[in-house]
Design a protein around this motif. Structure first.
Motif, short mmCIF file in Angstrom:
data_model
loop_
_atom_site.label_atom_id
_atom_site.label_comp_id
_atom_site.label_asym_id
_atom_site.label_seq_id
_atom_site.Cartn_x
_atom_site.Cartn_y
_atom_site.Cartn_z
N ILE A 252 -7.65 -34.13 28.43
CA ILE A 252 -6.81 -33.50 27.41
C ILE A 252 -5.40 -33.31 27.95
CG2 ILE A 252 -8.76 -32.34 26.31
CD1 ILE A 252 -7.95 -29.79 27.69
N ARG A 253 -4.41 -33.39 27.06
CA ARG A 253 -3.00 -33.37 27.46
C ARG A 253 -2.37 -31.99 27.32
NH1 ARG A 253 0.10 -38.13 24.52
NH2 ARG A 253 1.72 -37.33 25.92
N GLU A 254 -2.93 -31.15 26.46
CA GLU A 254 -2.35 -29.83 26.24
C GLU A 254 -3.45 -28.78 26.19
OE1 GLU A 254 1.52 -31.17 23.55
OE2 GLU A 254 -0.29 -30.38 22.58
N SER A 295 1.16 -27.96 29.08
CA SER A 295 1.03 -29.40 28.99
C SER A 295 1.24 -30.03 30.36
CB SER A 295 2.03 -29.99 27.98
OG SER A 295 3.35 -29.70 28.39
N LYS A 296 0.86 -31.30 30.47
CA LYS A 296 0.92 -32.00 31.75
C LYS A 296 2.27 -32.64 32.02
CE LYS A 296 -4.04 -32.96 31.88
NZ LYS A 296 -5.10 -33.99 31.89
N SER A 297 3.23 -32.44 31.16
CA SER A 297 4.57 -33.01 31.38
C SER A 297 5.15 -32.39 32.65
CB SER A 297 5.49 -32.70 30.20
OG SER A 297 4.94 -33.19 29.02
#
Length: 299
Positions: A252-254, A295-297
């Motif tokens: 999952i990204r967020e 998030s992964k940013s």
């Protein structure tokens, strides 16, 4: 004293409040009369005696003796849990699990008793993990339960709760649906499915709010300033770190954290862990719908 028994204790001043007393209620040199009722007790003697054994004596202890120790630790854990002392309860359950997982079995009867005792302890400690939002640890214990009993409804239910806490909504729904098939009339499962729907709704609302602000040229919401001195405990920091590390390793990204019910210490802890792990976080939505989205940013 026996359970339910009431007794009176006459205590001389040297064993109570001494020459000073405790004015104005207790005068100087007062003899005290206490009436005490035995409501409940835990026989912890087996566990205390076992703790004093040498390594060789522990290894040579018969199954029945170790089982008595396990029961004493579990009952002590249950008592701590009933008084909302979750960390101490987990310590007792963990000690009992450690003994059971390393025990040598000599018959099918012993194996049956061992399995039932271990299942109870896994369920108890997984509930403690859920209470303290130690979601990753809860997943570990619940999976051990399913390895032993694939349709254990409590394990399926708590897997759903843990994945819901981690923001892994699809996995949460999958386990909760499995649990509802095993126990269709279980109200806790129905309630958790509704809670999951609420979390998904909040997450989608937060996504829409993000898009609106990105394309509507809206100013970002101010981020609450935190104190320079940490308000959170080390235990909270370790738990949030474990959750976010599991998030990093997941697909999952967020990961949304609803702000409703979140105190300042939890908010500060999430921000600081995000800073250490180089995760992006932002505040989305307003009032009760506000969400702290991680998030992964890279930052």
């Amino acid at each position: 004293m026996r359970k339910g028994e009431v007794a009176q204790f006459l205590i001389s001043p040297e064993y109570s409040y001494g020459e000073m007393g405790c004015p104005p209620r207790i005068p100087a040199k007062a003899t005290m009369l206490f009436e005490i009722e035995m409501l409940q007790y835990i026989d912890h003697k087996a566990a205390d005696d076992f703790a004093d054994f040498s390594k060789e004596e522990k290894q040579a202890a018969p199954f029945e003796q170790i089982l008595a120790v396990i029961n004493a630790e579990r009952e002590a854990g249950n008592d701590f849990f009933s008084r909302k002392m979750i960390s101490k309860a987990m310590s007792k359950y963990g000690r009992a699990i450690g003994l059971l997982e390393n025990i040598n079995l000599h018959s099918e009867q012993e194996e049956h008793i061992w399995k039932q005792a271990l299942l109870k302890l896994y369920l108890n400690i997984s509930l403690c993990c859920i209470k303290q939002t130690k979601s990753v640890r809860a997943l570990m214990y619940c999976r051990k339960i399913l390895d032993m009993e694939p349709n254990n409804v409590k394990a399926l239910y708590r897997l759903g709760q843990a994945h819901n806490q981690l923001g892994e909504f699809d996995k949460a729904r999958s386990y909760l649906v499995q649990a509802s098939k095993v126990a269709p009339s279980n109200r806790d499962i129905v309630t958790e499915l509704r809670r999951l729907d609420d979390h998904v709704k909040q997450y989608k609302n937060a996504e829409r709010e993000t898009c609106r602000r990105m394309f509507g040229n809206q100013p970002a919401l101010p981020v609450a300033k935190t104190q320079s001195k940490p308000m959170y405990t080390r235990e909270m920091f370790e738990d949030v770190t474990a959750r976010l590390q599991a998030f990093i390793e997941s697909p999952i990204r967020e990961l949304p954290f609803p702000m409703k019910g979140m105190d300042d210490a939890e908010q500060q802890c999430i921000e600081h862990v995000c800073d250490e792990l180089r995760l992006q976080y932002d505040y989305i939505g307003e009032d009760v719908q506000q969400v702290l989205k991680v998030s992964k940013s890279t930052r």
